[in-house]
Write a protein that holds these residues in place. Structure first.
Motif, short mmCIF file in Angstrom:
data_model
loop_
_atom_site.label_atom_id
_atom_site.label_comp_id
_atom_site.label_asym_id
_atom_site.label_seq_id
_atom_site.Cartn_x
_atom_site.Cartn_y
_atom_site.Cartn_z
N HIS A 90 0.82 -1.20 0.00
CA HIS A 90 0.00 0.00 0.00
C HIS A 90 0.86 1.26 0.00
CE1 HIS A 90 -3.32 -2.66 0.77
NE2 HIS A 90 -2.83 -3.04 1.93
N PHE A 91 0.32 2.31 -0.57
CA PHE A 91 0.95 3.63 -0.51
C PHE A 91 -0.14 4.69 -0.48
CE2 PHE A 91 0.55 2.47 -5.00
CZ PHE A 91 0.00 3.60 -5.57
N LYS A 92 0.22 5.89 -0.10
CA LYS A 92 -0.75 6.98 0.05
C LYS A 92 -0.56 8.04 -1.02
CE LYS A 92 -2.91 5.78 3.92
NZ LYS A 92 -4.36 5.50 3.94
N GLN A 93 -1.67 8.56 -1.50
CA GLN A 93 -1.67 9.78 -2.31
C GLN A 93 -2.35 10.85 -1.47
OE1 GLN A 93 -4.71 10.51 -5.06
NE2 GLN A 93 -3.46 11.67 -6.52
N SER A 94 -1.58 11.80 -1.05
CA SER A 94 -2.11 12.85 -0.18
C SER A 94 -2.14 14.19 -0.90
CB SER A 94 -1.27 12.97 1.10
OG SER A 94 -1.32 11.78 1.85
N THR A 95 -3.28 14.85 -0.81
CA THR A 95 -3.43 16.21 -1.34
C THR A 95 -3.88 17.11 -0.20
OG1 THR A 95 -5.75 15.92 -1.95
CG2 THR A 95 -4.09 15.28 -3.58
N LEU A 96 -4.09 18.36 -0.50
CA LEU A 96 -4.49 19.33 0.52
C LEU A 96 -5.80 18.94 1.16
CD1 LEU A 96 -3.83 22.02 1.91
CD2 LEU A 96 -5.08 23.17 0.06
N GLN A 98 -7.52 15.65 0.74
CA GLN A 98 -7.85 14.26 1.00
C GLN A 98 -6.62 13.37 0.86
OE1 GLN A 98 -10.57 12.70 -1.95
NE2 GLN A 98 -9.50 13.71 -3.64
N SER A 99 -6.78 12.15 1.36
CA SER A 99 -5.73 11.15 1.23
C SER A 99 -6.36 9.87 0.68
CB SER A 99 -5.07 10.87 2.57
OG SER A 99 -4.08 9.87 2.47
N LYS A 100 -5.74 9.28 -0.33
CA LYS A 100 -6.23 8.04 -0.92
C LYS A 100 -5.15 6.96 -0.82
CE LYS A 100 -9.25 10.24 -4.36
NZ LYS A 100 -9.57 10.36 -5.81
N GLN A 101 -5.61 5.73 -0.72
CA GLN A 101 -4.68 4.61 -0.66
C GLN A 101 -4.59 3.91 -2.00
OE1 GLN A 101 -4.21 1.66 2.75
NE2 GLN A 101 -5.25 0.37 1.24
#
Length: 332
Positions: A90-96, A98-101
């Motif tokens: 798993h890894f995270k995509q984080s923006t201002l 929200q965060s998605k996996q």
């Protein structure tokens, strides 16, 4: 078995007989021929992965999770070992806001001689999801590459290469190459041991596709000048003596306003991330076509004869590179 499948198998066998009766010869033995059963298996994987069940395999969506389940189940059924004892990474995509996996699915087949050095095969399984109530199934982009990797996993499990092979099914390729970037960031301890990346992204085309294209970079780090010449000869043979006309380079699309027209193909898919990390690569794909990123990129619209020939040709080059690299480490 219906008549269309029988026809596909006959054409595939015809292609193989032509390729293997060629006057071209190498000091390295080429791979075994992919069988009729293999062809049926890879087509079934492609059909399944590009079905409506997965809702276009959009990043961080329920369809993506179902896709992961499919891949993990397929790898387990083949008894393919998980990478570092787990299939899902798993890894995270984080923006201002929200965060998605995201989740890469990774397996590894130990080599017979160079167990601690790796060839990384990549294919992204994510696509665009749904738009305006239409499912973008991404049969060519990139269920085609994913299905090929599943077939290669079975072939390599039965006949391992000299180098270990990491099978990396990336997530988030359509979202700034996120999965490949996560792999490189997480596996810094083995980057110096990765010899080459072979990336498969869109290898089935459309009904009118006639050329399988490729890019390669920095292979001189792996192969001698003689071996590079041999590989070039082999690739030229596949350009003139196969139904896929293997061709170096990608043409630019001339559609007005298209971002693809300005695409940097060296960075257009997961291979670009490996290249930035200093890892040599070969990228196989057909480039864009009329079904690209549309609801028409489905199983019914791929070029099945072309696809079966493509997976065979790519596999033969994989085996050649594995043997050639090992020749370079054997003392004279």
């Amino acid at each position: 078995m219906n008549r269309s499948i029988i026809s596909l198998l006959f054409l595939s066998l015809l292609y193989v007989s032509i390729a293997w009766s060629s006057p071209w010869r190498s000091s390295v033995q080429l791979s075994p021929v992919i069988s009729d059963k293999d062809n049926l298996s890879v087509l079934e994987h492609l059909k399944n992965l590009s079905s409506d069940q997965f809702l276009g395999r959009k990043f961080a969506s329920p369809g993506s999770i179902e896709s992961q389940d499919y891949l993990v189940s397929a790898l387990k059924a083949l008894s393919i070992p998980a990478f570092n004892n787990q299939y899902r990474h798993h890894f995270k995509q984080s923006t201002l806001f929200q965060s998605k996996q995201g989740t890469n699915v990774i397996a590894c087949i130990p080599g017979t001689h160079q167990k601690d050095e790796y060839i990384v095969l990549t294919a992204h399984y994510d696509h665009l999801g749904t738009k305006r109530n239409k499912i973008y199934n991404g049969a060519d982009d990139n269920a085609s590459g994913v299905a090929a990797l599943l077939l290669y996993a079975e072939l390599l499990k039965n006949s391992p290469l000299k180098y270990s092979v990491i099978l990396l099914f990336t997530d988030g390729e359509e979202v700034d190459l996120l999965g490949a970037k996560a792999f490189i960031a997480e596996q810094k301890n083995i980057l110096s041991k990765i010899k080459v990346n072979i990336n498969l992204d869109m290898i089935a085309g459309s009904k009118k596709t006639k050329k399988l294209r490729f890019l390669k970079k920095d292979l001189a780090q792996l192969l001698s000048s003689q071996q590079l010449d041999e590989l070039t000869q082999l690739q030229h043979h596949f350009k003139t003596n196969s139904v896929i006309h293997l061709t170096p380079g990608f043409r630019r699309v001339k559609s007005v306003g298209s971002n693809v027209n300005r695409a940097n193909w060296l960075m257009a898919s997961d291979h670009g991330v490996f290249s930035k990390a200093g890892i040599p690569f070969i990228y196989f794909g057909v480039g864009t076509h009329k079904n690209y990123h549309s609801e028409f990129d489905d199983y019914a619209n791929i070029n099945q004869n072309f696809y079966l020939a493509a997976i065979n040709i790519i596999f033969q080059q994989l085996v050649y590179i594995d043997n050639a690299m090992y020749e370079g480490v054997i003392p004279d």
